[in-house]
Scaffold this motif. Sequence first.
Motif, PDB file in Angstrom:
ATOM      1  N   ALA B 137     -11.077  -9.547  -6.504  1.00 27.26           N
ATOM      2  CA  ALA B 137     -10.680  -9.145  -5.216  1.00 27.26           C
ATOM      3  C   ALA B 137     -10.242  -7.743  -5.206  1.00 27.26           C
ATOM      4  N   GLY B 142     -14.924  -4.967   0.771  1.00 25.09           N
ATOM      5  CA  GLY B 142     -15.351  -5.716   2.247  1.00 25.09           C
ATOM      6  C   GLY B 142     -16.318  -5.587   3.071  1.00 25.09           C
ATOM      7  N   PHE B 157     -15.573 -15.014   4.484  1.00 20.68           N
ATOM      8  CA  PHE B 157     -14.626 -13.990   4.923  1.00 20.68           C
ATOM      9  C   PHE B 157     -13.524 -14.143   5.711  1.00 20.68           C
ATOM     10  N   LEU B 163      -6.637  -7.171   6.275  1.00 16.02           N
ATOM     11  CA  LEU B 163      -7.172  -6.600   4.934  1.00 16.02           C
ATOM     12  C   LEU B 163      -7.863  -7.975   4.003  1.00 16.02           C
ATOM     13  N   PRO B 164      -9.042  -8.227   4.788  1.00  9.96           N
ATOM     14  CA  PRO B 164      -9.611  -9.431   4.022  1.00  9.96           C
ATOM     15  C   PRO B 164     -10.245  -9.378   2.866  1.00  9.96           C
ATOM     16  N   VAL B 165     -10.597 -10.520   2.272  1.00  8.44           N
ATOM     17  CA  VAL B 165     -11.294 -10.631   0.806  1.00  8.44           C
ATOM     18  C   VAL B 165     -12.282 -11.864   1.070  1.00  8.44           C
TER      19      VAL B 165
END
Lengths: 379, 295
Positions: B137, B142, B157, B163-165
């Motif tokens: 990560a 992204g 997702f 602030l996604p991973v």
Amino acid sequence: MTRRRISPGRILLWGMLLGAAVIGVVRFALGLGSVTNLSDRFPWGLWIGFDVMTGVALAAGGFTVAAAVYVGHLERYRPLLRPAIVTGFVGYVLVIANLLLDLGRPYRIWHPLVMWNPHSVMFEVAWCVMLYTLVLALEFGQIVLERLGRTALLRITHLALPPLVVAGVILSTLHQSSLGTLFLIVPGKLHPLWYTPFLPILFFISAVAVGLAMVVVESYLSARAFRRALELPLLMDLGRVTFVVLSIYLGIKVIDLVVRGAWAYALTPSLEGIFFSLEVVLGILIPMALLSVNGGRSARGLVIAAGLVVFGVVLNRLNVSIIGMLAGSHTRYVPSWMEIQVTLASIAAGILAYSWIAGHLPVFPERKTGGTARAYPLR
Amino acid sequence: MATRLTRRQFLELAAAAGASVTVLSAGRPALATTSASGHAVLIDVARCIGCRSCEAACKAYHKFPAGEAADLSPTAWTYVRTQNLRTPRPHLNLGADGAARRTIKTQCMHCASPACASACPVGALRKTPEGPVTYDAGRCIGCRYCMVACPFQMPRFEWRKPLPVITKCNMCAERLRRGDGPACVAACPMQALQFGTRPAMLAEAARRIAGDRRYVPAIYGAEEVGGTSFLYVSDVPFEELGFPVASREPLPAFTWRVLGKLPGVVVTLGAMLTAFEAIARRRNEQLAREKEQTR
């Protein structure tokens, strides 16, 4: 810099930008899922399909005209050079701005520079787009230097232009085609009307065609907006070149469809068949007919043909990245109003930036002093 | 399309695979467990009764909130999908009660040549020699190209995070390094999940198919997209269970065919443009000189 005319059109454009800014805040507060209709089965939507895929293609005029002037030494195209470079630069800045909104972690956009994966098409696209934006910035810098009257600096940097343009042409060839290569990894998802090993070549050729068509369309629009005379003989030449490029594109597309046995899909009344036919008829066949019959004589025919070529390439990129991917992804996707709003805003930003630059910097050759140049919104 | 073999070929394959495992482990014991193909999990759809113990074990091990999932998600790296059958067939363990449907454990397939890992611009996804495809990560930007590229639509997702991973099954890579199997395998009460080296799992799959005529003579994952580390055997054809029809060729090959040519393109194009520029410049100079002479 005297009285600035504030027209309703300009207010509308700024309003759209403001709207996009609000959506941007929501995206970074609540996540991409709160503003888009994207899903795990459809992770790329309108922002990638239009703002990135199409944005890069529409900005291709910068490298084609620069190649003609600096590599081919076709001096008569010089009047078209600066508008094309401005379009390219504004286009790429907008593509990057849109990416910053769409990426999950935009503050890591520089990661591909230090974390390499040469097997990734996206890695190559990232490098090429970054380097080519730098090339465009340096080419654009020439215009700024001239406006600032730094002639000594201008003369020195001018020497670096030919190798810079060669680099720009190579970088553009690579990433325009690579946007097509991106989809070669999804043979099971992209519809056979568009999935072909020739996708990178088709993307490159159509980028050349739409780059030229954009120069024609923009010359026409800015001639109207700034009340200048149209460089008609030059644009007619571009029309003829566009016709040749479109013929090659159509030839490859048809032969490829026949050889792969996929042509029959175009005739079925499916979503894919309809969108493919629209793309080919409106974006290739009608403009080719107009260019061969009318484009050689009338400005109107030429501009309509160029406009249709732009429409066709926009549709092609949306077909490859959205329409053609729907069935294979086993899901539905229709962009949310917020996605559409952001896309419209990036077009608005493009128009505002272009008209500001055209009004304040020496973009058009005959008004080098730039004293009386004023930016008017398009009417 | 899952690889179709005759029953006889299967018996031969089983014997050959078994023999090669024996030879490998006898000659080089250390390499036998971490060979090029690494480890694999064999999932037996015919044996699965849909109790979802594997799902619960996964959630417990990765400290996700408990509960049954309807799809993969950032907090459900595996889930058990239910597929209703067009023509009912008696279930191996449940008999007529389970004839109407099959339950299928679903997770990342851990491909031998993962499309996601080749797609990732920053190398956040990697195929480890032990078998798992792992995700870092800290590298991820992204871009979600891995999700587009995955032929099985497995990566997820965090759509609701600022602030996604990306999330997906990691085959319990840290447990594998300690010598344990994935958490889900140990939890299965029906022995529908089995863990071992990939050759051993292929041999076991072949053995089951050869030993029971109710099994479909196919191993899903043996050759799909160049082979995967999660293998399936079933008593219902895989197409009917909704498994995607995948090419045998590893997907990274499709893009590499183009990418591999690019250095040549750069050199050729650079030379051509430079030469063309020089010719065009000289032609212009000559034209200018001629014009001067005629004047």
